[in-house]
Scaffold this motif. Sequence first.
Motif, mmCIF file in Angstrom:
data_model
loop_
_atom_site.group_PDB
_atom_site.id
_atom_site.type_symbol
_atom_site.label_atom_id
_atom_site.label_comp_id
_atom_site.label_asym_id
_atom_site.label_seq_id
_atom_site.Cartn_x
_atom_site.Cartn_y
_atom_site.Cartn_z
ATOM 1 N N PHE A 133 1.324 -1.177 0.121
ATOM 2 C CA PHE A 133 0.110 -0.104 -0.440
ATOM 3 C C PHE A 133 0.733 1.062 -0.109
ATOM 4 C CE2 PHE A 133 -2.293 -3.259 1.690
ATOM 5 C CZ PHE A 133 -3.471 -3.702 1.448
ATOM 6 N N SER A 134 -0.152 2.722 -0.320
ATOM 7 C CA SER A 134 1.358 3.413 -0.437
ATOM 8 C C SER A 134 1.759 3.618 1.123
ATOM 9 C CB SER A 134 0.797 5.158 -0.477
ATOM 10 O OG SER A 134 -0.926 5.226 1.161
ATOM 11 N N ASP A 135 0.989 3.394 2.511
ATOM 12 C CA ASP A 135 1.814 3.357 3.720
ATOM 13 C C ASP A 135 2.171 2.161 4.364
ATOM 14 O OD1 ASP A 135 -0.873 2.841 3.696
ATOM 15 O OD2 ASP A 135 -1.254 4.156 5.492
ATOM 16 N N ARG A 136 1.990 1.218 4.105
ATOM 17 C CA ARG A 136 2.684 -0.006 4.546
ATOM 18 C C ARG A 136 2.550 -1.065 3.250
ATOM 19 N NH1 ARG A 136 -2.696 0.962 5.116
ATOM 20 N NH2 ARG A 136 -4.703 -1.002 5.035
ATOM 21 N N GLN A 137 3.323 -2.399 3.989
ATOM 22 C CA GLN A 137 2.525 -3.563 3.402
ATOM 23 C C GLN A 137 1.932 -4.631 4.508
ATOM 24 O OE1 GLN A 137 7.098 -4.819 2.602
ATOM 25 N NE2 GLN A 137 6.643 -4.113 0.387
ATOM 26 N N ILE A 138 1.629 -5.805 3.560
ATOM 27 C CA ILE A 138 0.931 -6.497 4.220
ATOM 28 C C ILE A 138 0.531 -8.083 3.519
ATOM 29 C CG2 ILE A 138 -1.790 -7.274 5.221
ATOM 30 C CD1 ILE A 138 -2.325 -5.400 5.154
#
Length: 434
Positions: A133-138
Amino acid sequence: MTIRLDVAGIGVGPFNLSVAALLAPLSELKTGFFERRPAFDWHPGMMLPGTRLQTSFLKDLVTSADPTSPYSFLAYLVAKQRFYRFINAEFPRIERREFADYLRWVAQQLPNLHFGSEIRDVRHNGDCFVLSFSDRQIEAEQLVVATGSVPHVPDWGAPHLGEQALHASQYMTTPLNLTGKNVVVIGGGQSGTEIVLDLMNGARGELASLTLVSRRPTLEPLDESPFTNEFFTPDYVSAFHRLPEERKPAIVERQKLASDGISPDTLRELTQALYVADFLDPGQSRPSLLPFREVCAMRRDGKALRLSMHNGFNGEDEELSADLVIFATGYRSVLPSCLAPLSERIRRARNGRLALREDFSADWDGPAEQRLFFQNAGRLSHGIADPQLSLAAWRSAVIANSLLGRRHYNDSDAAAPLHWTAPEQPTAPTAKAA
């Protein structure tokens, strides 16, 4: 800290909403479904007043898999305190607007949905799937992908999209004052007919002219007879999936009117409206219905658009002028762009479609225990029911059970009364020795 899920869903339309509703109560699985839109909304541009579903309300998100689910349509009616009013109203089919409200209601109840979450890309790092994502990874062990549907516009019409040409999906969300305008609707299916009826009712002003153009030989009814409806059963889907690939496209094409025809009630409403316009209210404008026409080109002609078409009935070429063209030309299925890094790793069938196993998982070159399940991508692998709501809950049950590795939800039904393949012959009794 990176979050790791057992199951990640890409996109939240009705199909992934169904899977999310079945997985949400299962504490053994950590799940999350991600959608870039800020909230759930189902075809807002086609919520015309009075238009109805072409399938039973019992074919909702969950009922065939789990009739005790708190996310059923009946649970929705009870929660909204209108169960008895609904029963007493005796709707032959429910309004599309009410089903859309039901879907929104379910989306608001589920704890595993994440709106406003756009996935930039999805990769596999050798250990698991990684959603960026623009602000994190999952991280995720398994993926359930909602193959998106985008409006389809013919190549000859796409360059003209704008103020004078739009897709039917934008009809209710576009301000239109069409008084004195010549309007042409392209497409003789359910959506095109509904728009014609809406325009006849004066919803967008008094038109100068209204024309429906269809390449079909007539306005064809949806075939919803009992034995045709057997195409929308688990038994048929299982039999169809086992067929050789080369046999499937022709079968699907022959069954077109089982899923892509006009509801008989809508046809009756149109023919009655035409009767009134012709004999009881001669001052009312009535549409010109032009079947068997194949539009081949559209060009600008001053302030208007000029359509060139071929008449398949008499073989002649014709032209038509329009101030507004509405494309009721359906949708096409596309893979989410975030899957581009994995695209080359997913096997295609000879027809170019995804090679899907019976449980809707794709054949890919990654770890066998980490799978990608695809929704609305199996019309030529699982049959004509695949893009329809009819078997959404059943397909979700199949996917949920495959994820769990056991049969937790009901995913079967009685065998069809039709034998899709040769029935087994009873074994003759063995003669006793004298």
